[in-house]
Design an enzyme around this catalytic site. Structure first.
Site, PDB file in Angstrom:
ATOM      1  N   LYS A   1       0.340  43.805 -11.092  1.00 20.96           N
ATOM      2  CA  LYS A   1      -0.963  44.411 -10.781  1.00 20.96           C
ATOM      3  C   LYS A   1      -0.797  45.537  -9.751  1.00 20.96           C
ATOM      4  O   LYS A   1      -1.482  46.569  -9.831  1.00 20.96           O
ATOM      5  CB  LYS A   1      -1.905  43.312 -10.260  1.00 20.96           C
ATOM      6  CG  LYS A   1      -3.241  43.808  -9.763  1.00 20.96           C
ATOM      7  CD  LYS A   1      -4.073  44.472 -10.848  1.00 20.96           C
ATOM      8  CE  LYS A   1      -5.334  45.073 -10.258  1.00 20.96           C
ATOM      9  NZ  LYS A   1      -6.044  45.941 -11.195  1.00 20.96           N
TER      10      LYS A   1
ATOM     11  N   LEU B   1     -11.972  38.086  -4.608  1.00 22.13           N
ATOM     12  CA  LEU B   1     -12.364  38.577  -3.287  1.00 22.13           C
ATOM     13  C   LEU B   1     -11.581  39.837  -2.938  1.00 22.13           C
ATOM     14  O   LEU B   1     -10.549  40.132  -3.545  1.00 22.13           O
ATOM     15  CB  LEU B   1     -12.108  37.478  -2.256  1.00 22.13           C
ATOM     16  CG  LEU B   1     -12.889  36.180  -2.542  1.00 22.13           C
ATOM     17  CD1 LEU B   1     -12.284  34.994  -1.814  1.00 22.13           C
ATOM     18  CD2 LEU B   1     -14.354  36.364  -2.170  1.00 22.13           C
TER      19      LEU B   1
HETATM   20  N1  LIG Z   1     -13.792  46.939  -9.216  1.00 23.18           N
HETATM   21  C1  LIG Z   1     -12.783  46.982 -10.064  1.00 23.18           C
HETATM   22  O1  LIG Z   1     -12.769  47.787 -10.998  1.00 23.18           O
HETATM   23  C2  LIG Z   1     -11.626  46.033  -9.914  1.00 23.18           C
HETATM   24  C3  LIG Z   1     -10.749  45.898 -11.008  1.00 23.18           C
HETATM   25  C4  LIG Z   1      -9.684  45.004 -10.911  1.00 23.18           C
HETATM   26  C5  LIG Z   1      -9.494  44.282  -9.749  1.00 23.18           C
HETATM   27  N2  LIG Z   1     -10.350  44.451  -8.685  1.00 23.18           N
HETATM   28  C6  LIG Z   1     -10.110  43.628  -7.480  1.00 23.18           C
HETATM   29  O2  LIG Z   1     -11.091  42.596  -7.512  1.00 23.18           O
HETATM   30  C7  LIG Z   1     -11.400  42.191  -6.171  1.00 23.18           C
HETATM   31  C8  LIG Z   1     -12.923  42.287  -5.976  1.00 23.18           C
HETATM   32  O3  LIG Z   1     -13.290  43.642  -6.161  1.00 23.18           O
HETATM   33  P1  LIG Z   1     -14.795  44.098  -6.436  1.00 23.18           P
HETATM   34  O4  LIG Z   1     -14.694  45.465  -7.026  1.00 23.18           O
HETATM   35  O5  LIG Z   1     -15.553  43.050  -7.121  1.00 23.18           O
HETATM   36  O6  LIG Z   1     -15.308  44.269  -4.924  1.00 23.18           O
HETATM   37  P2  LIG Z   1     -16.748  44.016  -4.273  1.00 23.18           P
HETATM   38  O7  LIG Z   1     -17.836  44.288  -5.222  1.00 23.18           O
HETATM   39  O8  LIG Z   1     -16.702  44.771  -2.988  1.00 23.18           O
HETATM   40  O9  LIG Z   1     -16.743  42.440  -3.960  1.00 23.18           O
HETATM   41  C9  LIG Z   1     -15.908  41.906  -2.979  1.00 23.18           C
HETATM   42  C10 LIG Z   1     -16.155  40.425  -2.840  1.00 23.18           C
HETATM   43  O10 LIG Z   1     -15.320  39.915  -1.785  1.00 23.18           O
HETATM   44  C11 LIG Z   1     -16.176  39.297  -0.792  1.00 23.18           C
HETATM   45  N3  LIG Z   1     -15.561  39.451   0.524  1.00 23.18           N
HETATM   46  C12 LIG Z   1     -15.059  40.576   1.066  1.00 23.18           C
HETATM   47  N4  LIG Z   1     -14.544  40.322   2.281  1.00 23.18           N
HETATM   48  C13 LIG Z   1     -14.735  38.995   2.508  1.00 23.18           C
HETATM   49  C14 LIG Z   1     -14.410  38.117   3.570  1.00 23.18           C
HETATM   50  N5  LIG Z   1     -13.764  38.560   4.670  1.00 23.18           N
HETATM   51  N6  LIG Z   1     -14.731  36.809   3.459  1.00 23.18           N
HETATM   52  C15 LIG Z   1     -15.373  36.360   2.340  1.00 23.18           C
HETATM   53  N7  LIG Z   1     -15.716  37.135   1.295  1.00 23.18           N
HETATM   54  C16 LIG Z   1     -15.380  38.441   1.370  1.00 23.18           C
HETATM   55  C17 LIG Z   1     -17.504  40.006  -0.923  1.00 23.18           C
HETATM   56  O11 LIG Z   1     -18.524  39.227  -0.354  1.00 23.18           O
HETATM   57  P3  LIG Z   1     -19.905  39.921   0.161  1.00 23.18           P
HETATM   58  O12 LIG Z   1     -20.783  40.044  -1.052  1.00 23.18           O
HETATM   59  O13 LIG Z   1     -20.422  38.975   1.175  1.00 23.18           O
HETATM   60  O14 LIG Z   1     -19.510  41.251   0.751  1.00 23.18           O
HETATM   61  C18 LIG Z   1     -17.603  40.084  -2.441  1.00 23.18           C
HETATM   62  O15 LIG Z   1     -17.919  38.828  -3.008  1.00 23.18           O
HETATM   63  C19 LIG Z   1     -10.570  43.091  -5.262  1.00 23.18           C
HETATM   64  O16 LIG Z   1      -9.371  42.454  -4.934  1.00 23.18           O
HETATM   65  C20 LIG Z   1     -10.301  44.305  -6.138  1.00 23.18           C
HETATM   66  O17 LIG Z   1      -9.161  45.016  -5.738  1.00 23.18           O
HETATM   67  C21 LIG Z   1     -11.418  45.300  -8.745  1.00 23.18           C
END
Ligand SMILES: NC(=O)c1ccc[n+]([C@@H]2O[C@H](COP(=O)([O-])OP(=O)(O)OC[C@H]3O[C@@H](n4cnc5c(N)ncnc54)[C@H](OP(=O)(O)O)[C@@H]3O)[C@@H](O)[C@H]2O)c1
Length: 289
Positions: free
Chosen positions: A166, A62
């Site tokens: 991280k 998340l």
């Molecule tokens: N993208 C990358 O390259 C990457 C790499 C390593 C780590 N990360 C980390 O992985 C995590 C997810 O990133 P992502 O890129 O997958 O982001 P994303 O596509 O924006 O997905 C975010 C997720 O969190 C949910 N969410 C956000 N706010 C919420 C809330 N208040 N209550 C419940 N659910 C909530 C969203 O639900 P909805 O669908 O309802 O919005 C979605 O399932 C983050 O911590 C990020 O820093 C990302």
């Protein structure tokens, strides 16, 4: 082994697809239910608690600490699910959030481990994510088959160690990205051929190659990593560095640059940091010559 995934965004969705391909039986929950249904795999549930019930392992992916806390400790949060299981948070959050969740999980007879990851959706799809593990080694051993299905796994140390690593990793990623935005455009302005500048930058920082279209052509779609999420990571990292008493001037300057870029480019890929230097007529980012 039954695995529940909480959060089927870009990363959680890709992890779900990968685990499905590797034969795991999935239970999914996402705040926006449709996003989980669109994956067309596993069983989708209305609440974190329902998804966790019946799962041996729960992986959360998340956005930030409030979202993670809500999914675990809020109404219908996973910790309301009856029975014991292993909880794994892969979100990029601060170590204190993980320590709090671990205490709550243990009080309910379950165990908690942290497993933040490095690499974006293409790395998940290729099974080449770097998974950093913090927590009890014995719990990690039980989880190993699930985490290894996602990529290379490194045991970092006790709970909190992987969250800290991280944040250090993403500070580096942010600094390299801002440096590339600045120096690619400085090279062009100095009259050097763009391919020669780019070739030199990626020789020094190979990670940049995956974002060539962003840095060179200003194409930031698809968003692999939201620029706005890097602002969140730099804020969490700054909190850690303050706590341990180290000055981090490079991280702090980079954080200011990302905050400025986020005013217009929060939803774009983090390579959009380059926009700060893109327009020849624009003022230099620090407002100084
Ligand atoms: N993208 C990358 O390259 C990457 C790499 C390593 C780590 N990360 C980390 O992985 C995590 C997810 O990133 P992502 O890129 O997958 O982001 P994303 O596509 O924006 O997905 C975010 C997720 O969190 C949910 N969410 C956000 N706010 C919420 C809330 N208040 N209550 C419940 N659910 C909530 C969203 O639900 P909805 O669908 O309802 O919005 C979605 O399932 C983050 O911590 C990020 O820093 C990302």
């Amino acid at each position: 082994m039954k695995v529940a995934i909480l959060g089927t965004g870009k990363m959680g969705g890709a992890m779900a697809r990968r685990l499905h391909q590797q034969g795991f039986d999935l239970r999914l929950w996402n705040r926006t239910r449709q996003r989980a249904e669109q994956l067309g795999i596993g069983q989708v549930f209305d609440t974190p608690a329902e998804a966790a019930g019946g799962a041996d392992v729960v992986i959360s992916m998340l956005t930030d600490p409030p979202a993670v806390r809500q999914a675990y400790l809020g109404p219908n949060g996973v910790l309301e699910a009856p029975g014991a299981r292993i909880y794994v948070d892969s979100s990029t959050v601060d170590p204190k959030t993980h320590e709090e969740l671990a205490r709550a999980a243990v009080q309910r007879g379950s165990t908690f481990i942290e497993a933040p990851v490095s690499g974006s959706v293409p790395a998940v799809e290729a099974g080449k994510l770097l998974v950093m593990v913090g927590g009890e080694p014995a719990v990690y051993e039980r989880l190993r088959p699930v985490l290894q299905a996602l990529g290379d796994v490194r045991y970092v140390g006790p709970l909190g160690a992987a969250a800290r690593l991280k944040l250090v990793a993403n500070s580096m990623l942010a600094i390299i990205s801002a440096a590339a935005g600045e120096l690619y455009n400085a090279g062009l302005r100095a009259g050097i051929d763009r391919d020669r500048v780019w070739e030199m930058l990626i020789r020094l920082a190979p990670y940049l190659e995956a974002r060539r279209a962003g840095f060179i052509e200003g194409r930031y779609e698809p968003t692999l990593f939201r620029l706005g999420d890097m602002v969140k990571d730099l804020e969490l990292a700054s909190g850690l560095y303050r706590e341990v008493g180290i000055e981090t001037p490079l991280t702090q300057t980079t954080r200011q640059l990302f905050e400025r870029a986020a005013q217009e480019h929060a939803e774009q890929d983090l390579a959009a940091i380059a926009e700060l230097w893109r327009t020849p007529a624009s003022a230099p980012p620090a407002g100084r010559g």
